[in-house]
Write a protein that holds these residues in place. Structure first.
Motif, PDB file in Angstrom:
ATOM      1  N   ALA B 164       0.825  -1.211   0.000  1.00 29.99           N
ATOM      2  CA  ALA B 164       0.000   0.000   0.000  1.00 29.99           C
ATOM      3  C   ALA B 164       0.857   1.258   0.000  1.00 29.99           C
ATOM      4  O   ALA B 164       0.384   2.344  -0.318  1.00 29.99           O
ATOM      5  CB  ALA B 164      -0.937   0.007   1.202  1.00 29.99           C
ATOM      6  N   CYS B 165       2.128   1.106   0.346  1.00 27.30           N
ATOM      7  CA  CYS B 165       3.037   2.256   0.316  1.00 27.30           C
ATOM      8  C   CYS B 165       3.545   2.461  -1.097  1.00 27.30           C
ATOM      9  O   CYS B 165       4.740   2.357  -1.364  1.00 27.30           O
ATOM     10  CB  CYS B 165       4.196   2.035   1.277  1.00 27.30           C
ATOM     11  N   SER B 166       2.651   2.726  -1.989  1.00 25.44           N
ATOM     12  CA  SER B 166       3.012   2.863  -3.402  1.00 25.44           C
ATOM     13  C   SER B 166       1.845   3.464  -4.156  1.00 25.44           C
ATOM     14  O   SER B 166       0.844   3.834  -3.563  1.00 25.44           O
ATOM     15  CB  SER B 166       3.305   1.489  -3.990  1.00 25.44           C
ATOM     16  N   ASP B 167       1.994   3.534  -5.461  1.00 28.62           N
ATOM     17  CA  ASP B 167       0.915   4.055  -6.290  1.00 28.62           C
ATOM     18  C   ASP B 167      -0.118   2.986  -6.623  1.00 28.62           C
ATOM     19  O   ASP B 167      -1.109   3.260  -7.284  1.00 28.62           O
ATOM     20  CB  ASP B 167       1.483   4.625  -7.599  1.00 28.62           C
ATOM     21  N   VAL B 201      -3.568   7.256   3.631  1.00 26.25           N
ATOM     22  CA  VAL B 201      -2.478   8.219   3.784  1.00 26.25           C
ATOM     23  C   VAL B 201      -1.829   8.112   5.162  1.00 26.25           C
ATOM     24  O   VAL B 201      -0.610   8.005   5.289  1.00 26.25           O
ATOM     25  CB  VAL B 201      -2.980   9.663   3.554  1.00 26.25           C
ATOM     26  N   VAL B 204       0.061   4.851   5.727  1.00 26.85           N
ATOM     27  CA  VAL B 204       1.389   4.860   5.119  1.00 26.85           C
ATOM     28  C   VAL B 204       2.364   5.622   6.006  1.00 26.85           C
ATOM     29  O   VAL B 204       3.498   5.192   6.219  1.00 26.85           O
ATOM     30  CB  VAL B 204       1.325   5.494   3.722  1.00 26.85           C
ATOM     31  N   MET B 205       1.909   6.731   6.554  1.00 28.69           N
ATOM     32  CA  MET B 205       2.816   7.511   7.411  1.00 28.69           C
ATOM     33  C   MET B 205       3.203   6.720   8.655  1.00 28.69           C
ATOM     34  O   MET B 205       4.362   6.747   9.076  1.00 28.69           O
ATOM     35  CB  MET B 205       2.157   8.830   7.786  1.00 28.69           C
ATOM     36  N   VAL B 208       5.749   4.152   7.720  1.00 32.80           N
ATOM     37  CA  VAL B 208       7.076   4.755   7.554  1.00 32.80           C
ATOM     38  C   VAL B 208       7.693   5.029   8.919  1.00 32.80           C
ATOM     39  O   VAL B 208       8.851   4.719   9.168  1.00 32.80           O
ATOM     40  CB  VAL B 208       6.987   6.063   6.753  1.00 32.80           C
ATOM     41  N   ARG B 209       6.891   5.577   9.797  1.00 31.56           N
ATOM     42  CA  ARG B 209       7.389   5.914  11.125  1.00 31.56           C
ATOM     43  C   ARG B 209       7.877   4.662  11.851  1.00 31.56           C
ATOM     44  O   ARG B 209       8.923   4.686  12.504  1.00 31.56           O
ATOM     45  CB  ARG B 209       6.281   6.587  11.939  1.00 31.56           C
ATOM     46  N   VAL B 213       8.216   0.005   6.309  1.00 35.62           N
ATOM     47  CA  VAL B 213       8.758   0.199   4.956  1.00 35.62           C
ATOM     48  C   VAL B 213       9.907   1.186   5.029  1.00 35.62           C
ATOM     49  O   VAL B 213       9.936   2.030   5.921  1.00 35.62           O
ATOM     50  CB  VAL B 213       7.698   0.765   3.981  1.00 35.62           C
ATOM     51  N   GLU B 214      10.847   1.040   4.115  1.00 36.38           N
ATOM     52  CA  GLU B 214      11.897   2.062   4.053  1.00 36.38           C
ATOM     53  C   GLU B 214      11.541   3.016   2.920  1.00 36.38           C
ATOM     54  O   GLU B 214      10.775   2.690   2.028  1.00 36.38           O
ATOM     55  CB  GLU B 214      13.283   1.472   3.787  1.00 36.38           C
ATOM     56  N   LEU B 215      12.134   4.173   2.968  1.00 38.24           N
ATOM     57  CA  LEU B 215      11.820   5.174   1.935  1.00 38.24           C
ATOM     58  C   LEU B 215      12.800   5.076   0.778  1.00 38.24           C
ATOM     59  O   LEU B 215      13.920   4.684   0.943  1.00 38.24           O
ATOM     60  CB  LEU B 215      11.886   6.568   2.547  1.00 38.24           C
TER      61      LEU B 215
END
Lengths: 215, 215
Positions: B164-167, B201, B204-205, B208-209, B213-215
């Motif tokens: 989900a951390c994607s388009d 949204v 995903v944040m 990341v926190r 997932v890595e950025l």
DNA sequence: TTTCCGCTGGGGAAATATCCCGTATTTTTT
DNA sequence: AAAAAATACGGGATATTTCCCCAGCGGAAA
């Protein structure tokens, strides 16, 4: 033997126009026109391998970046001339990094296209002063030390990005920013373009990565 | 003098039910029922200050966490009894951290509510064994050292979050995970619940926190 | 002055995300 | 064995996002 060219652009008209333009030059021959990277790859896998690819950056399905990457990995002998409306750094640098051998703005003069093609054949590359200047800009300290600044987001766009990193809908964001939802629509489009993303989700991830917002 | 109570719950029915329940007890009096934190604050600013607030966690507009925070900062004398369907750690700990003086599951027995209210009046707090056990769980090494593990996401949910951390759209994610889009819908709902978020949204944040997932 | 460009905003439409209802199967708990 | 929880999945409704089209307005540049 004419130099063979493939045109990749989802805009029918643009593709035709380019095709017509190229065919006026005796030294070049358009092999085919396709609408996106996927179709290009299909053709190439069928053995229809051009010497030069005129590659639009903004396409659905498989955009210029992905396509350039694939070509670089699978057919490094094919020269890539990137075509774009965008004159921003990210676009240019992104394409060059992904293997493009030249970068042309769609608004350029026909003779420039000819020049670019000739240069690609003779020297394998074509870099205009414009591209060079953008590259130099990308080397300057501001950009190196502050990739955020390189995006050139204005104040409103910054605000928008920060507000978008939340559960707020665009309508709610418009409220908070005291502008019409349509205007926010504009901010979104502009930021998407500048950051090179396609959805709010990836925009937010970029914003986090660039530390435009803290977690 | 009866102890005054305000009920904050966007579920009309639940609010009424609670109200009816409370009014059976002679010692308590329902001042008013509102649908969210914003309305509660309006009432309070108008001087209608209850001694106890029955606060639902999941609400639109202004949820339990925000509301509890506001009360803690502006009316620390008001006792907060958090109400929730959720029995997960994050919900409980979040509310307690934000100033709740007690935590009750919506599925509890009526006498528990009475017990809780009495306890709030007499001792200013009400912690069930359940809440305590959850707090203890939150102290164990696994949770302390790995907040990700505390979410108790299973493998599929983990995969879902990463995708989900994607388009990608949910349909595309379903494809990649080889399940039906409905199933992905279930993953989403489950992860939203466990992470305490409302939209992709913010999910995903969080991901990341927490470095899921890595950025 | 005229032209161009960035910012603002209007209407509409298609794609996506979110949330509701429910069912069937399997696993776990009691 | 019965009950409860977990998992996969489907229909359908609504909200939101994304993307088109377009126009006015003020400042900067030619």
């Amino acid at each position: 033997m004419k130099t063979t060219i493939a045109i990749v652009d989802d805009h029918e008209l643009m593709a035709r126009a380019l095709s017509g333009l190229v065919q006026k030059y005796d030294a070049y021959e358009v092999l085919y026109e396709v609408a996106n990277g996927e179709e290009l790859i299909k053709h190439i896998k069928l053995g229809m391998i051009p010497q030069i690819v005129l590659l639009d950056i903004n396409m659905p399905v498989m955009d210029g970046y992905e396509t350039a990457m694939w070509l670089k990995n699978n057919h490094p002998e094919i020269k890539i001339l990137a075509l774009s409306m965008n004159d921003n750094e990210a676009s240019i640098i992104g394409m060059l990094r992904n293997g493009a051998h030249g970068y042309l703005l769609k608004g350029c003069k026909p003779f420039e296209l000819k020049q670019a093609l000739d240069s690609l054949v003779e020297r394998g590359r074509y870099y205009t002063d414009f591209v060079t200047s953008q590259l130099i800009k990308s080397l300057n300290p501001e950009t190196l030390q502050d990739p955020v600044a390189a995006l050139h987001l204005n104040e409103r766009e910054m605000d928008f990005v920060r507000l978008a990193c939340s559960d707020l809908t665009y309508v709610e964001i418009a409220d908070k920013m005291c502008v019409s939802p349509r205007t926010v629509d504009g901010y979104r489009e502009s930021v998407f373009q500048k950051m090179g993303v396609k959805t709010r989700v990836t925009m937010v991830m970029e914003a986090v990565r660039l530390k435009i917002v803290e977690l």
